[in-house]
Write a protein that holds these residues in place. Structure first.
Motif, PDB file in Angstrom:
ATOM      1  N   VAL A 132       5.789  38.023  96.167  1.00 42.63           N
ATOM      2  CA  VAL A 132       6.127  37.355  94.916  1.00 42.63           C
ATOM      3  C   VAL A 132       6.113  35.856  95.187  1.00 42.63           C
ATOM      4  CG1 VAL A 132       7.848  37.026  93.112  1.00 42.63           C
ATOM      5  CG2 VAL A 132       7.549  39.284  94.138  1.00 42.63           C
ATOM      6  N   GLY A 133       5.147  35.168  94.584  1.00 44.06           N
ATOM      7  CA  GLY A 133       5.006  33.750  94.863  1.00 44.06           C
ATOM      8  C   GLY A 133       4.776  33.472  96.332  1.00 44.06           C
ATOM      9  N   GLY A 134       4.131  34.408  97.033  1.00 43.56           N
ATOM     10  CA  GLY A 134       3.867  34.258  98.454  1.00 43.56           C
ATOM     11  C   GLY A 134       4.964  34.792  99.351  1.00 43.56           C
ATOM     12  N   ASP A 153      17.291  34.220  94.895  1.00 42.38           N
ATOM     13  CA  ASP A 153      17.724  33.031  95.632  1.00 42.38           C
ATOM     14  C   ASP A 153      16.585  32.446  96.467  1.00 42.38           C
ATOM     15  OD1 ASP A 153      20.187  33.457  94.508  1.00 42.38           O
ATOM     16  OD2 ASP A 153      21.075  34.362  96.300  1.00 42.38           O
ATOM     17  N   ALA A 154      15.775  33.318  97.060  1.00 43.71           N
ATOM     18  CA  ALA A 154      14.646  32.832  97.862  1.00 43.71           C
ATOM     19  C   ALA A 154      13.641  32.092  96.988  1.00 43.71           C
ATOM     20  CB  ALA A 154      13.979  34.000  98.585  1.00 43.71           C
ATOM     21  N   LEU A 155      13.403  32.583  95.773  1.00 39.81           N
ATOM     22  CA  LEU A 155      12.472  31.921  94.864  1.00 39.81           C
ATOM     23  C   LEU A 155      13.036  30.583  94.380  1.00 39.81           C
ATOM     24  CD1 LEU A 155      11.243  34.980  92.738  1.00 39.81           C
ATOM     25  CD2 LEU A 155       9.916  33.695  94.433  1.00 39.81           C
ATOM     26  N   LEU A 156      14.347  30.549  94.117  1.00 39.71           N
ATOM     27  CA  LEU A 156      14.950  29.305  93.651  1.00 39.71           C
ATOM     28  C   LEU A 156      14.953  28.232  94.736  1.00 39.71           C
ATOM     29  CD1 LEU A 156      17.958  30.545  91.477  1.00 39.71           C
ATOM     30  CD2 LEU A 156      15.829  29.470  90.710  1.00 39.71           C
ATOM     31  N   ARG A 157      15.043  28.656  95.983  1.00 38.43           N
ATOM     32  CA  ARG A 157      14.966  27.664  97.061  1.00 38.43           C
ATOM     33  C   ARG A 157      13.583  27.019  97.108  1.00 38.43           C
ATOM     34  NH1 ARG A 157      18.349  31.426  99.830  1.00 38.43           N
ATOM     35  NH2 ARG A 157      16.546  32.468 100.767  1.00 38.43           N
ATOM     36  N   ASP A 200      20.029  43.055 101.012  1.00 40.05           N
ATOM     37  CA  ASP A 200      20.128  41.868 101.860  1.00 40.05           C
ATOM     38  C   ASP A 200      18.833  41.071 101.985  1.00 40.05           C
ATOM     39  OD1 ASP A 200      22.807  42.411 102.357  1.00 40.05           O
ATOM     40  OD2 ASP A 200      22.345  43.669 104.096  1.00 40.05           O
ATOM     41  N   LYS A 201      17.692  41.702 101.792  1.00 38.51           N
ATOM     42  CA  LYS A 201      16.406  41.020 101.887  1.00 38.51           C
ATOM     43  C   LYS A 201      15.685  41.109 100.552  1.00 38.51           C
ATOM     44  CE  LYS A 201      15.834  41.779 106.856  1.00 38.51           C
ATOM     45  NZ  LYS A 201      14.959  42.331 107.929  1.00 38.51           N
ATOM     46  N   PRO A 202      14.755  40.176 100.259  1.00 36.34           N
ATOM     47  CA  PRO A 202      14.061  40.208  98.963  1.00 36.34           C
ATOM     48  C   PRO A 202      13.437  41.570  98.673  1.00 36.34           C
ATOM     49  CG  PRO A 202      13.586  38.154 100.088  1.00 36.34           C
ATOM     50  CD  PRO A 202      14.344  39.002 101.072  1.00 36.34           C
ATOM     51  N   ALA A 203      13.787  42.113  97.524  1.00 34.78           N
ATOM     52  CA  ALA A 203      13.291  43.434  97.127  1.00 34.78           C
ATOM     53  C   ALA A 203      13.189  43.493  95.617  1.00 34.78           C
ATOM     54  CB  ALA A 203      14.215  44.541  97.653  1.00 34.78           C
ATOM     55  N   THR A 247       7.985  54.781  88.188  1.00 35.08           N
ATOM     56  CA  THR A 247       7.373  55.011  86.878  1.00 35.08           C
ATOM     57  C   THR A 247       8.405  55.379  85.812  1.00 35.08           C
ATOM     58  OG1 THR A 247       6.944  57.348  87.409  1.00 35.08           O
ATOM     59  CG2 THR A 247       5.193  55.764  87.917  1.00 35.08           C
ATOM     60  N   GLY A 248       9.647  55.615  86.214  1.00 33.10           N
ATOM     61  CA  GLY A 248      10.691  55.913  85.235  1.00 33.10           C
ATOM     62  C   GLY A 248      11.388  54.691  84.708  1.00 33.10           C
ATOM     63  N   ALA A 249      11.032  53.519  85.222  1.00 35.27           N
ATOM     64  CA  ALA A 249      11.685  52.275  84.800  1.00 35.27           C
ATOM     65  C   ALA A 249      10.826  51.560  83.770  1.00 35.27           C
ATOM     66  CB  ALA A 249      11.931  51.360  85.998  1.00 35.27           C
ATOM     67  N   GLU A 250      11.461  51.093  82.726  1.00 38.67           N
ATOM     68  CA  GLU A 250      10.745  50.350  81.689  1.00 38.67           C
ATOM     69  C   GLU A 250      10.306  48.986  82.203  1.00 38.67           C
ATOM     70  OE1 GLU A 250      11.670  48.278  77.345  1.00 38.67           O
ATOM     71  OE2 GLU A 250      13.250  49.283  78.477  1.00 38.67           O
ATOM     72  N   ARG A 251      11.195  48.301  82.942  1.00 41.05           N
ATOM     73  CA  ARG A 251      10.941  46.935  83.351  1.00 41.05           C
ATOM     74  C   ARG A 251      11.150  46.749  84.845  1.00 41.05           C
ATOM     75  NH1 ARG A 251      10.145  42.999  79.099  1.00 41.05           N
ATOM     76  NH2 ARG A 251      10.718  43.937  77.115  1.00 41.05           N
ATOM     77  N   THR A 252      10.611  45.654  85.347  1.00 42.18           N
ATOM     78  CA  THR A 252      10.704  45.319  86.758  1.00 42.18           C
ATOM     79  C   THR A 252      11.996  44.565  87.045  1.00 42.18           C
ATOM     80  OG1 THR A 252       8.305  45.276  87.034  1.00 42.18           O
ATOM     81  CG2 THR A 252       9.592  44.015  88.609  1.00 42.18           C
ATOM     82  N   LEU A 253      12.657  44.957  88.137  1.00 45.08           N
ATOM     83  CA  LEU A 253      13.926  44.355  88.547  1.00 45.08           C
ATOM     84  C   LEU A 253      13.776  43.688  89.907  1.00 45.08           C
ATOM     85  CD1 LEU A 253      16.361  47.333  87.760  1.00 45.08           C
ATOM     86  CD2 LEU A 253      15.757  45.437  86.241  1.00 45.08           C
ATOM     87  N   GLY A 254      14.584  42.656  90.154  1.00 44.62           N
ATOM     88  CA  GLY A 254      14.633  42.009  91.453  1.00 44.62           C
ATOM     89  C   GLY A 254      16.065  41.870  91.910  1.00 44.62           C
ATOM     90  N   ASN A 255      16.278  41.865  93.235  1.00 44.52           N
ATOM     91  CA  ASN A 255      17.643  41.684  93.718  1.00 44.52           C
ATOM     92  C   ASN A 255      17.978  40.204  93.841  1.00 44.52           C
ATOM     93  OD1 ASN A 255      16.304  40.908  96.036  1.00 44.52           O
ATOM     94  ND2 ASN A 255      17.158  42.517  97.346  1.00 44.52           N
ATOM     95  N   LEU A 256      19.234  39.917  94.147  1.00 42.93           N
ATOM     96  CA  LEU A 256      19.675  38.523  94.225  1.00 42.93           C
ATOM     97  C   LEU A 256      19.049  37.796  95.409  1.00 42.93           C
ATOM     98  CD1 LEU A 256      23.475  38.790  93.290  1.00 42.93           C
ATOM     99  CD2 LEU A 256      21.559  38.046  91.852  1.00 42.93           C
TER     100      LEU A 256
END
Length: 309
Positions: free
Chosen positions: A189-191, A213-217, A275-278, A200-209
């Motif tokens: 995600v963004g490299g 936080d890694a993207l905001l940095r 604990d890690k980007p997921a 396939t049972g989820a309507e939308r994509t989710l990300g953990n904190l």
């Protein structure tokens, strides 16, 4: 900048505990290279794959095909149509995206998807699974199988995997199976390297904190988000932040312009991915493909992009 917004996100169940009966599978009569199940399908009101399923010889009923579910689920509406009662003395703990719940069960004599027949199942029962579906078709007894979802032609096929490689028009993404049949792939995600669960049972994509936080940095000047309420299978609610996300890369496939909901979502703790980007890849991304093949024997995804995409 913060914007207020309310959405609903539905994911499949991830783990089932309790005294559920062990399903028995009748060996199919088809030849090894013949489909076990090939039938037209359609999407439900929130964009998930529906498959026709026979239960106790009646139907077909429309169940959501859920790669995040280790067990099928019935709705109370479906139970009433079948004339079945819930088991008063047997319940199970069902884990969904946003939390867990103790739910009643019902005994089903047969659940049939093509030539794949399961007998004497004790299945959890929910009031509804959103989107108007009759229930959820979980991934139990699909070891060594191959699922093909043709989005362009609205068709789903389940067959025994012969270990066949992807054809020239497909891209291959290796997967790791966790907790039985939970599909985890390496994405970016963004490299940033990310562990991504295919659901396939989820309507939308989710990300953990950790991913947020890694993207905001990397992009501290991109604070805009919308507050969301995430509602899972158990109807428990959690608060998240919907943010426009950098390009999501699955192998050679890149998807841009996706609004991902980030939060301290229960399911990432359950999967030990907090604990890690997921992220959890839902149907808002998967539904953009022309065809999706899940090969449990090869432990990989084989995907084909839509022409001109």
């Amino acid at each position: 900048m913060k914007r207020a917004l309310s959405i609903v996100v539905l994911g499949g169940l991830v783990q089932l505990t309790g005294a559920a009966a062990t399903p028995v599978v009748v060996p199919p009569i088809a030849a090894p290279d013949e489909p076990l199940y090939a039938t037209p399908t359609r999407l439900d009101r929130i964009g998930r794959i529906l498959a026709p399923v026979m239960i106790n010889g009646r139907g077909p009923y429309r169940l959501v095909v859920d790669t995040g579910a280790n067990q099928s689920v019935l709705t109370t509406r479906l139970l009433a149509d079948l004339g079945l009662l819930v088991s008063a003395d047997q319940s199970v703990t069902l884990n969904g995206v946003t939390g867990s719940a103790t739910v009643p069960t019902a005994l089903v004599q047969t659940l049939q998807t093509g030539d794949l027949i399961q007998h004497d199942l004790t299945l959890p029962v929910l009031d509804n699974v959103m989107g108007g579906a009759d229930g959820i078709l979980g991934m139990e007894d699909l070891d060594g199988k191959r699922i093909t979802v043709d989005f362009a032609r609205d068709r789903i096929q389940i067959e025994r995997s012969r270990g066949q490689r992807a054809s020239w028009s497909y891209l291959t993404i290796p997967a790791t199976l966790r907790f039985g049949r939970l599909l985890v792939v390496d994405a970016r995600v963004g490299g940033l390297p990310v562990k991504a669960v295919i659901d396939t049972g989820a309507e939308r994509t989710l990300g953990n904190l950790a991913l947020r936080d890694a993207l905001l940095r990397r992009r501290p000047s991109d604070p805009e988000f919308a507050t969301t309420q995430v509602i899972g299978l158990t109807a428990a609610e959690q608060t998240g932040e919907m943010r426009r996300t950098p390009v999501i890369s699955l192998g050679e496939v890149e998807v841009s312009g996706v609004d991902v909901t980030y939060g301290d979502i229960y399911v990432f703790q359950l999967w030990k991915l907090e604990d890690k980007p997921a992220m959890l890849i839902g149907m808002d991304v998967l539904g953009l493909l022309d065809r999706l093949i899940i090969d449990y024997r090869r432990e990989e995804l084989q995907i084909r992009r839509r022409p001109g995409s």
